[in-house]
Design a protein around this motif. Structure first.
Motif, PDB file in Angstrom:
ATOM      1  N   ASN A  10       0.823  -1.210   0.000  1.00 12.22           N
ATOM      2  CA  ASN A  10       0.000   0.000   0.000  1.00 12.22           C
ATOM      3  C   ASN A  10       0.857   1.260   0.000  1.00 12.22           C
ATOM      4  OD1 ASN A  10      -2.409  -1.278  -0.137  1.00 12.22           O
ATOM      5  ND2 ASN A  10      -2.958  -1.032   2.019  1.00 12.22           N
ATOM      6  N   ILE A  11       1.902   1.243   0.809  1.00 13.38           N
ATOM      7  CA  ILE A  11       2.777   2.421   0.860  1.00 13.38           C
ATOM      8  C   ILE A  11       3.400   2.656  -0.521  1.00 13.38           C
ATOM      9  CG2 ILE A  11       4.939   3.319   1.838  1.00 13.38           C
ATOM     10  CD1 ILE A  11       4.129   1.870   4.468  1.00 13.38           C
ATOM     11  N   MET A  12       3.721   1.549  -1.193  1.00 10.93           N
ATOM     12  CA  MET A  12       4.356   1.663  -2.503  1.00 10.93           C
ATOM     13  C   MET A  12       3.386   2.128  -3.601  1.00 10.93           C
ATOM     14  SD  MET A  12       7.492   1.315  -2.357  1.00 10.93           S
ATOM     15  CE  MET A  12       7.885   1.778  -0.705  1.00 10.93           C
ATOM     16  N   LEU A  13       2.108   2.260  -3.258  1.00 17.03           N
ATOM     17  CA  LEU A  13       1.153   2.801  -4.232  1.00 17.03           C
ATOM     18  C   LEU A  13       1.373   4.301  -4.422  1.00 17.03           C
ATOM     19  CD1 LEU A  13      -2.222   1.101  -3.136  1.00 17.03           C
ATOM     20  CD2 LEU A  13      -0.827   0.526  -5.124  1.00 17.03           C
ATOM     21  N   GLY A  14       2.110   4.914  -3.505  1.00 20.08           N
ATOM     22  CA  GLY A  14       2.317   6.363  -3.567  1.00 20.08           C
ATOM     23  C   GLY A  14       3.331   6.765  -4.627  1.00 20.08           C
ATOM     24  N   ARG A  15       3.343   8.062  -4.908  1.00 24.39           N
ATOM     25  CA  ARG A  15       4.315   8.618  -5.857  1.00 24.39           C
ATOM     26  C   ARG A  15       5.720   8.486  -5.277  1.00 24.39           C
ATOM     27  NH1 ARG A  15       4.865  13.913  -6.336  1.00 24.39           N
ATOM     28  NH2 ARG A  15       3.353  14.463  -4.728  1.00 24.39           N
ATOM     29  N   SER A  16       6.708   8.501  -6.148  1.00 25.56           N
ATOM     30  CA  SER A  16       8.079   8.449  -5.643  1.00 25.56           C
ATOM     31  C   SER A  16       8.473   9.832  -5.110  1.00 25.56           C
ATOM     32  CB  SER A  16       9.038   8.017  -6.749  1.00 25.56           C
ATOM     33  OG  SER A  16       9.050   8.993  -7.757  1.00 25.56           O
ATOM     34  N   ALA A  17       9.377   9.828  -4.168  1.00 21.56           N
ATOM     35  CA  ALA A  17       9.898  11.065  -3.585  1.00 21.56           C
ATOM     36  C   ALA A  17      11.199  10.690  -2.906  1.00 21.56           C
ATOM     37  CB  ALA A  17       8.922  11.643  -2.575  1.00 21.56           C
ATOM     38  N   ASP A  18      12.152  11.598  -2.928  1.00 26.27           N
ATOM     39  CA  ASP A  18      13.473  11.261  -2.396  1.00 26.27           C
ATOM     40  C   ASP A  18      13.655  11.784  -0.969  1.00 26.27           C
ATOM     41  OD1 ASP A  18      16.014  10.400  -2.080  1.00 26.27           O
ATOM     42  OD2 ASP A  18      16.941  11.910  -3.376  1.00 26.27           O
ATOM     43  N   TYR A  19      13.840  10.874  -0.048  1.00 26.78           N
ATOM     44  CA  TYR A  19      14.113  11.240   1.343  1.00 26.78           C
ATOM     45  C   TYR A  19      15.378  10.520   1.815  1.00 26.78           C
ATOM     46  CZ  TYR A  19       9.502  13.388   1.721  1.00 26.78           C
ATOM     47  OH  TYR A  19       8.406  14.195   1.561  1.00 26.78           O
ATOM     48  N   THR A  20      16.404  10.521   0.981  1.00 26.95           N
ATOM     49  CA  THR A  20      17.607   9.773   1.347  1.00 26.95           C
ATOM     50  C   THR A  20      18.840  10.669   1.520  1.00 26.95           C
ATOM     51  OG1 THR A  20      17.981   9.362  -0.999  1.00 26.95           O
ATOM     52  CG2 THR A  20      16.869   7.623   0.240  1.00 26.95           C
ATOM     53  N   TRP A  45      19.897   9.399  10.516  1.00 27.70           N
ATOM     54  CA  TRP A  45      20.145   8.443  11.607  1.00 27.70           C
ATOM     55  C   TRP A  45      19.974   9.122  12.956  1.00 27.70           C
ATOM     56  CZ3 TRP A  45      19.937   3.465  11.283  1.00 27.70           C
ATOM     57  CH2 TRP A  45      20.272   2.821  10.077  1.00 27.70           C
ATOM     58  N   LYS A  46      20.520  10.347  13.020  1.00 27.55           N
ATOM     59  CA  LYS A  46      20.445  11.084  14.283  1.00 27.55           C
ATOM     60  C   LYS A  46      18.988  11.357  14.660  1.00 27.55           C
ATOM     61  CE  LYS A  46      21.985  15.227  16.288  1.00 27.55           C
ATOM     62  NZ  LYS A  46      22.225  16.610  15.902  1.00 27.55           N
ATOM     63  N   THR A  47      18.213  11.780  13.661  1.00 33.15           N
ATOM     64  CA  THR A  47      16.797  12.060  13.910  1.00 33.15           C
ATOM     65  C   THR A  47      16.093  10.808  14.412  1.00 33.15           C
ATOM     66  OG1 THR A  47      16.878  13.624  12.087  1.00 33.15           O
ATOM     67  CG2 THR A  47      14.700  13.026  12.890  1.00 33.15           C
ATOM     68  N   MET A  48      16.398   9.674  13.769  1.00 33.31           N
ATOM     69  CA  MET A  48      15.744   8.430  14.166  1.00 33.31           C
ATOM     70  C   MET A  48      16.123   8.054  15.601  1.00 33.31           C
ATOM     71  SD  MET A  48      15.741   4.757  12.243  1.00 33.31           S
ATOM     72  CE  MET A  48      17.155   4.034  13.038  1.00 33.31           C
ATOM     73  N   PHE A  67      13.056   8.779   7.545  1.00 34.67           N
ATOM     74  CA  PHE A  67      12.687   9.490   6.316  1.00 34.67           C
ATOM     75  C   PHE A  67      11.980  10.810   6.619  1.00 34.67           C
ATOM     76  CE2 PHE A  67      12.743   4.956   4.816  1.00 34.67           C
ATOM     77  CZ  PHE A  67      13.856   5.092   3.992  1.00 34.67           C
ATOM     78  N   SER A  68      12.392  11.474   7.707  1.00 35.55           N
ATOM     79  CA  SER A  68      11.791  12.761   8.088  1.00 35.55           C
ATOM     80  C   SER A  68      12.017  13.812   7.010  1.00 35.55           C
ATOM     81  CB  SER A  68      12.422  13.281   9.380  1.00 35.55           C
ATOM     82  OG  SER A  68      12.009  12.519  10.479  1.00 35.55           O
ATOM     83  N   ARG A  69      11.136  14.804   7.016  1.00 36.13           N
ATOM     84  CA  ARG A  69      11.370  15.979   6.168  1.00 36.13           C
ATOM     85  C   ARG A  69      12.431  16.825   6.871  1.00 36.13           C
ATOM     86  NH1 ARG A  69       6.461  14.253   6.577  1.00 36.13           N
ATOM     87  NH2 ARG A  69       5.249  13.886   4.697  1.00 36.13           N
ATOM     88  N   LEU A  70      13.568  17.029   6.224  1.00 34.83           N
ATOM     89  CA  LEU A  70      14.661  17.752   6.880  1.00 34.83           C
ATOM     90  C   LEU A  70      14.620  19.247   6.588  1.00 34.83           C
ATOM     91  CD1 LEU A  70      17.611  15.226   6.299  1.00 34.83           C
ATOM     92  CD2 LEU A  70      16.110  15.424   8.281  1.00 34.83           C
ATOM     93  N   THR A  71      13.717  19.668   5.698  1.00 32.02           N
ATOM     94  CA  THR A  71      13.609  21.091   5.361  1.00 32.02           C
ATOM     95  C   THR A  71      12.898  21.829   6.494  1.00 32.02           C
ATOM     96  OG1 THR A  71      11.620  20.402   4.184  1.00 32.02           O
ATOM     97  CG2 THR A  71      13.564  20.826   2.852  1.00 32.02           C
TER      98      THR A  71
END
Lengths: 440, 265
Positions: free
Chosen positions: A32-42, A49-52, A249-253
């Motif tokens: 189901n998650i993979m049904l979404g559009r692609s987006a880069d969070y890498t 890692w620190k955020t996690m 995969f947090s938004r870092l902006t």
């Protein structure tokens, strides 16, 4: 001997069967998650890692509410450490042994001491967790904490929360049944403090009966663990696993940042200069502006939805919700997930192929236009979420679709758009008057 | 009294380039209440002989309300026009009195080709204070006054600027008190996300009313804000509670200008 083999077989079949069912559930979540559009969070893996570590493992954002954070921490630590006992249950189950770790370390007293200490720690934490679970039920049902009693929590979500809390109590109860009857059977040899105290009550019971009860506790605990595992993919409790990838995969902006739509940039450049050099569109399909359904959202939005554990901190801080508007950021996440579940059910009924069902995430019993309109984009929900979910990101994409696909806009906004296009200001003032403020 | 405000066009015509572009924004340009904030900030700039300029009639809306309403087209059209104008002037530094302009110029313009060093006037004033350039001659006029600062969402949570406006207020000889919801938990004034430009959805009360009640709870003499939209919302809220005589809503720039003895209020 035969009995041992039968028991081992039962164990392996049980674990295999439950494991398979649980796996199917998790696979559906992934698909189901993979049904979404692609987006880069890498990008910036170090920061990720620190955020996690800080947010998921360290639960940093939970501590904005210290009391709730401490209670939650008890369950969390207890959950992690209890897995030690589960390792032993697994080995015993497969090989038909009994308390294999304890007996294997008969002559290595340091390790045996460590084992006894671990079980004692589990027992202490289990008692604490039981108390916390009762406190959580009390908070939910007796104190009627507002965030747990919003309209979107009626029915299944409320039931879901209770199932989880009762499952936790069931697990703990079985740990004590298992350990205390074991203590009774072994006449206190294991040296577990709390179950040792409970075991006094079993004194004088028939030895065969004690053994049966120990087995009931053992199987009960195992059933609880696997029941939990199978249930997880269908409940709000998935956060215990997904909090980790979701915070990685947090938004870092900065929270104020909302992406510029590249498909719009292309068109605007061509509009301003027909000879402009623009990058060609990624696909030949006509560009769709904003999101109407889960397929138009990014996989990260969908991961957010599955990670949501419906704690409602977002909704409690939402200025629109606080002042009685329909918008509830938590409901945005719940609706997104419910729509995914509906889509998966329909795909399963159709050999895994998606056929448009004429519905989408806006209206259709999901997110209403009125809810979307009420958002002030203040980021209170985003700030508040203990696992870095952004309801705002979904709201913005749905808003874009309303305006740019459906021209569905309040009249006042239409006027504002016209003013912006004609005068370069949201009000009807001439651009020539822009410097009038220098005159007193 | 008219104030002298240099424009980018005049400066360019004289072969000059300012150190910083003051981005006024629509509210600061057209809204009568916000114009007073603009004037106060410009008085400070003039007083300190800072080499700045405004775009004047060449400035357009940044596109923030269009974008947050969902109209990416109108936003990007405005953004590209603004970027073209600024890039033609070789703009490098921007200061603005509006957190919405600040956020979009700082975070969203770069990807469209508009790369500038952008500061909000709270940061800018704090820097000037840190450099010892702003000295209050009239700080004592705030003695005994209670000031509570309202966090703008687009300055606070959106860009994590919580301390700069508070540092600026510390310069005044006043008592600073915090509202129940402040900093990361600051309650929105109700204007963001293009709400300023439409009626609120049906509810129990208006958001600006809820925020005003929180502000009045700490019994302030002055509610300080750093956003012209917050200012409008809170001014309306205070009026709605019939408290406008005893509680004033001021921008931090107005308070500093007042403290410097630069009149105009």
């Amino acid at each position: 001997m035969v009995l041992t083999v039968i028991q081992s077989l039962c164990f392996i079949l049980f674990v295999g069967g439950c494991g398979y069912i649980a796996f199917r559930g998790f696979r559906n979540v992934y698909l189901n998650i993979m049904l979404g559009r692609s987006a880069d969070y890498t990008d910036h893996p170090g920061e990720r890692w620190k955020t996690m570590l800080m947010v998921a493992l360290g639960q940093k954002k939970m501590f904005k509410r210290p009391v709730a954070a401490m209670l939650h921490l008890v369950i969390y630590v207890s959950f992690v450490i209890t897995q030690v006992e589960l390792i032993e249950i697994f080995i015993d189950g497969v090989f038909g042994t009994h308390r294999i770790i304890f007996h294997a370390w008969e002559h290595i007293l340091v390790l045996r001491g460590l084992y006894v200490f671990a079980i004692n720690l589990i027992e202490v934490l289990s008692v604490l967790t039981f108390i916390v679970t009762v406190a959580f039920l009390y908070r939910r049902d007796m104190l009627k904490l507002p965030r747990f009693n919003k309209p979107e929590m009626k029915g299944w979500p409320n039931m879901d929360a209770h199932i989880i809390l009762f499952l936790e109590m069931f697990l703990i109860t079985n740990i004590f049944i298992m350990n205390s009857f074991d203590m009774a059977a072994a006449h206190g040899e294991y040296g577990f403090w709390i179950s040792g105290m409970i075991a006094h009550n079993w004194e004088g019971l028939n030895e065969g009966l004690i053994e049966v009860f120990e087995k009931i506790g053992w199987w009960g605990h195992l059933a609880g663990v696997f029941g939990f595992l199978m249930y997880l993919a269908h409940s709000k409790h998935l956060h215990i696993l997904l909090a980790f990838p979701n915070t990685y995969f947090s938004r870092l902006t900065p929270k104020g940042y909302i992406n510029n739509m590249p498909e719009v940039t292309r068109e605007v450049k061509l509009m301003l200069d027909p000879n402009a050099q623009v990058e060609p569109a990624a696909s030949d399909a006509p560009a769709k502006f904003g999101a109407k359904d889960i397929f138009d959202l990014t996989w990260k939005n969908l991961l957010d939805a599955y990670t949501c554990t419906e704690c409602g901190r977002c909704t409690a801080q939402c200025p629109a919700n606080m002042t009685g508007k329909l918008l509830s950021p938590r409901k945005i996440m719940m609706d997104t997930r419910d729509r995914m579940e509906e889509v998966r059910e329909k795909m399963d009924a159709n050999k895994g192929v998606w056929v448009d069902d004429g519905k989408n995430l806006i209206e259709n019993g999901y997110i209403s236009v009125e809810e979307l309109r009420a958002c002030t984009t203040c980021n209170a929900c985003v700030e508040e979420c203990p696992v870095n979910i952004s309801p705002l990101d979904i709201i913005m994409q749905l808003r874009r679709s309303l305006i740019m696909e459906d021209s569905n806009s309040p009249n006042e906004w239409n006027g504002m758009f016209a003013n912006l296009e004609n005068n370069g200001a949201p009000w009807q003032f001439s651009p020539q008057d822009r410097l009038n403020w220098e005159k007193a | 009294m008219d104030i002298k405000v240099p424009t980018m066009a005049e400066m360019a015509a004289n072969g000059q380039k300012p150190d910083v572009l003051f981005w006024v924004g629509c509210s600061g340009s057209f809204d009568q209440r916000a114009q007073r904030i603009t004037r106060a900030f410009v008085k400070i700039l003039n007083h300190l002989n800072i080499k700045y300029a405004v775009l004047g009639t060449e400035e357009s809306c940044t596109g923030d309300p269009a974008k947050r309403a969902g109209n990416e087209f109108v936003y990007q059209m405005l953004a590209m026009q603004n970027i073209e104008v600024m890039n033609n002037y070789g703009v490098q530094e921007i200061v603005t009195t509006c957190p919405h302009c600040f956020n979009i110029l700082k975070n969203e313009y770069p990807a469209l080709g508009g790369k500038y060093r952008v500061r909000h006037h709270a940061q800018y004033l704090q820097e000037l204070i840190d450099q010892g350039k702003i000295k209050l001659t009239d700080a004592t006029s705030f003695k005994g006054k209670r000031i509570t600062y309202h966090d703008s969402c687009y300055l606070g949570r959106a860009n994590e600027i919580y301390e700069a406006p508070r540092k600026v207020l510390e310069l005044l000889d006043a008592e600073l008190v915090e509202m129940k919801s402040c900093k990361t938990k600051g309650l929105c004034c109700g204007a963001g996300g293009a709400q300023m430009f439409k009626e609120e959805e049906h509810g129990k009360l208006r958001i600006n009313e809820a925020r005003t009640l929180e502000a009045l709870e700490v019994q302030p003499d002055i509610v300080a804000s750093a956003c012209p939209f917050c200012n409008t919302m809170l001014t309306d809220g205070v009026k709605g509670k019939d408290m406008q005589v005893s509680v004033k809503v001021f921008d931090i720039a107005e308070l500093i200008a007042q403290g410097q003895g630069l009149d105009g209020f």
